[in-house]
Design an enzyme around this catalytic site. Structure first.
Site, PDB file in Angstrom:
ATOM      1  N   GLY A 196       2.768   2.025  10.684  1.00  0.00           N
ATOM      2  CA  GLY A 196       3.747   3.092  10.494  1.00  0.00           C
ATOM      3  C   GLY A 196       4.508   3.468  11.750  1.00  0.00           C
ATOM      4  O   GLY A 196       5.183   4.499  11.781  1.00  0.00           O
ATOM      5  N   ASN A 230       0.865  -1.180   0.000  1.00  0.00           N
ATOM      6  CA  ASN A 230       0.000   0.000   0.000  1.00  0.00           C
ATOM      7  C   ASN A 230       0.901   1.229   0.000  1.00  0.00           C
ATOM      8  O   ASN A 230       1.525   1.536   1.014  1.00  0.00           O
ATOM      9  CB  ASN A 230      -0.879  -0.030   1.261  1.00  0.00           C
ATOM     10  CG  ASN A 230      -1.673   1.254   1.447  1.00  0.00           C
ATOM     11  OD1 ASN A 230      -1.801   2.053   0.514  1.00  0.00           O
ATOM     12  ND2 ASN A 230      -2.194   1.467   2.643  1.00  0.00           N
ATOM     13  N   GLU A 261      -5.257  -4.926  10.869  1.00  0.00           N
ATOM     14  CA  GLU A 261      -4.193  -3.938  11.037  1.00  0.00           C
ATOM     15  C   GLU A 261      -4.424  -3.157  12.324  1.00  0.00           C
ATOM     16  O   GLU A 261      -5.195  -2.180  12.332  1.00  0.00           O
ATOM     17  CB  GLU A 261      -4.191  -2.954   9.873  1.00  0.00           C
ATOM     18  CG  GLU A 261      -4.011  -3.584   8.516  1.00  0.00           C
ATOM     19  CD  GLU A 261      -3.477  -2.579   7.520  1.00  0.00           C
ATOM     20  OE1 GLU A 261      -2.368  -2.769   7.060  1.00  0.00           O
ATOM     21  OE2 GLU A 261      -4.169  -1.589   7.242  1.00  0.00           O
ATOM     22  N   GLU A 278      -6.538   4.783   8.083  1.00  0.00           N
ATOM     23  CA  GLU A 278      -6.256   6.189   7.775  1.00  0.00           C
ATOM     24  C   GLU A 278      -7.452   6.853   7.104  1.00  0.00           C
ATOM     25  O   GLU A 278      -7.693   8.050   7.271  1.00  0.00           O
ATOM     26  CB  GLU A 278      -4.981   6.285   6.914  1.00  0.00           C
ATOM     27  CG  GLU A 278      -3.752   5.979   7.759  1.00  0.00           C
ATOM     28  CD  GLU A 278      -2.552   5.467   6.998  1.00  0.00           C
ATOM     29  OE1 GLU A 278      -2.549   5.526   5.745  1.00  0.00           O
ATOM     30  OE2 GLU A 278      -1.611   4.985   7.660  1.00  0.00           O
ATOM     31  N   HIS A 314      -9.346   1.349   5.186  1.00  0.00           N
ATOM     32  CA  HIS A 314      -8.053   1.498   5.869  1.00  0.00           C
ATOM     33  C   HIS A 314      -8.237   2.458   7.051  1.00  0.00           C
ATOM     34  O   HIS A 314      -8.997   3.420   6.963  1.00  0.00           O
ATOM     35  CB  HIS A 314      -7.005   2.039   4.887  1.00  0.00           C
ATOM     36  CG  HIS A 314      -5.605   1.953   5.416  1.00  0.00           C
ATOM     37  ND1 HIS A 314      -5.121   2.820   6.363  1.00  0.00           N
ATOM     38  CD2 HIS A 314      -4.596   1.085   5.150  1.00  0.00           C
ATOM     39  CE1 HIS A 314      -3.859   2.494   6.652  1.00  0.00           C
ATOM     40  NE2 HIS A 314      -3.523   1.437   5.927  1.00  0.00           N
ATOM     41  N   LYS A 324       0.056   4.221  -0.157  1.00  0.00           N
ATOM     42  CA  LYS A 324      -0.596   5.389   0.463  1.00  0.00           C
ATOM     43  C   LYS A 324      -0.405   6.610  -0.450  1.00  0.00           C
ATOM     44  O   LYS A 324      -0.449   6.466  -1.667  1.00  0.00           O
ATOM     45  CB  LYS A 324      -0.030   5.623   1.864  1.00  0.00           C
ATOM     46  CG  LYS A 324      -0.023   4.364   2.723  1.00  0.00           C
ATOM     47  CD  LYS A 324       0.247   4.652   4.157  1.00  0.00           C
ATOM     48  CE  LYS A 324       0.400   3.342   4.916  1.00  0.00           C
ATOM     49  NZ  LYS A 324       0.349   3.506   6.352  1.00  0.00           N
ATOM     50  N   SER A 369       3.578  -2.378  10.275  1.00  0.00           N
ATOM     51  CA  SER A 369       5.045  -2.385  10.415  1.00  0.00           C
ATOM     52  C   SER A 369       5.679  -3.717  10.037  1.00  0.00           C
ATOM     53  O   SER A 369       6.687  -4.117  10.623  1.00  0.00           O
ATOM     54  CB  SER A 369       5.441  -1.965  11.843  1.00  0.00           C
ATOM     55  OG  SER A 369       5.027  -0.640  12.096  1.00  0.00           O
TER      56      SER A 369
HETATM   57  C1  PEP Z   1      -0.571   0.008   5.919  1.00  0.00           C
HETATM   58  O1  PEP Z   1      -0.405   0.974   5.212  1.00  0.00           O
HETATM   59  O2  PEP Z   1      -1.604  -0.637   5.831  1.00  0.00           O
HETATM   60  C2  PEP Z   1       0.500  -0.386   6.839  1.00  0.00           C
HETATM   61  C3  PEP Z   1       0.374  -1.501   7.502  1.00  0.00           C
HETATM   62  O3  PEP Z   1       1.574   0.445   6.935  1.00  0.00           O
HETATM   63  P1  PEP Z   1       3.011   0.092   7.590  1.00  0.00           P
HETATM   64  O4  PEP Z   1       3.445  -1.223   7.000  1.00  0.00           O
HETATM   65  O5  PEP Z   1       3.898   1.219   7.192  1.00  0.00           O
HETATM   66  O6  PEP Z   1       2.815  -0.018   9.065  1.00  0.00           O
END
Ligand code: PEP
Length: 256
Positions: A175, A10, A169, A95, A93, A12, A214
């Protein structure tokens, strides 16, 4: 039933035409990992370009509207994503839930629209740190799954056809460099699977449940080896081939 691992990057709100070189490198390496399903979800302006740049990996969007077309300035429909060559869309997501106030009901409506347009769907769920600390993580995630999953005949057919995945998640792991304990991931993925069966009966065995938060080269193997972890949704570590490909390799090694 063993599932093919699904590793999804992803991007983003990151990327540029120059970054298509990373996608090309990932695509070239994909041939070395035929047992892994690999995909990238770049920002909207790059989807068509990325589609033309790669052949062996999936390409997806990061959101779509509930309607196929109309007066919705700034939005993009599932039909448009499909038209430009996308295979799937990430929905709900954290975010988007945070930045755009997306509710479970809205995520469900988007999922229905995406499946109707022929796209695969990845529904994201996950608890905040406050919810986990309060001992509510499983309840929160179960409720998100119950109320975000697509419904009805089209959905049931799409689920049985492998078009749905769920990404667990934890919000506090995205992140941040903080990864959920493998034991907690196992427990949560089992809880998600139970909700999938409640929603779709036997077809509830089909959706892959991805872990996100992460994931990197150092922790991928342990996470991907856990029961019911059908792959990973990867943010930061999907932005370069050097960071992403070891995660793909870890998924492939588990299948060897
Ligand atoms: C994500 O964008 O869904 C995500 C898990 O980001 P990251 O791997 O940077 O934590």
């Amino acid at each position: 039933m063993a599932q093919r691992p699904y590793i999804v990057g992803n991007w983003k709100m990151n990327g540029s035409r120059a970054m298509l070189a990373e996608a090309r490198a990932i695509d070239r390496a994909a041939a070395r990992h035929p047992q892994v399903d690999i995909a990238l979800a770049p920002p909207f302006p790059l989807i068509g370009l990325l589609r033309e740049a790669v052949t062996g990996i999936g390409v997806g969007g990061q959101d779509c509207h509930t309607e196929a077309k109309g007066a919705h300035t700034g939005d993009v429909s599932a039909a448009m994503l499909a038209d430009i060559g996308a295979d799937f869309v990430i929905l709900g997501h954290s975010e988007r839930r945070r930045d755009h106030g997306e509710s479970n009901a809205l995520v469900r409506a988007k999922a229905d629209a995406a499946l109707a347009a022929g796209l695969g769907v990845i529904i994201c769920v996950g608890e905040t740190l406050e919810e986990r600390d309060a001992g509510r993580a499983e309840d929160v995630v179960a409720s998100q799954v119950d109320h975000s999953l697509p419904q009805g005949e089209v959905a049931l057919e799409a689920v049985a056809g492998g078009k749905l995945a769920v990404a667990y998640e934890p919000v506090w792991a995205i992140g941040t460099g903080r990864v959920a304990d493998v034991e907690d991931v196992i427990a949560m993925h089992a809880a998600v699977r139970a909700r999938l069966h409640a929603a779709y009966d036997e077809a509830g065995a089909r959706p892959r449940i991805l872990y996100g938060g992460s994931v990197n080269a150092g922790n991928a193997a342990a996470l991907l080896a856990a029961p019911e972890v059908g792959g990973a949704l990867v943010g930061g570590a999907s932005l370069t081939a050097d960071a992403f490909l070891p995660i793909v390799a870890a998924a492939g090694a588990g299948e060897g």
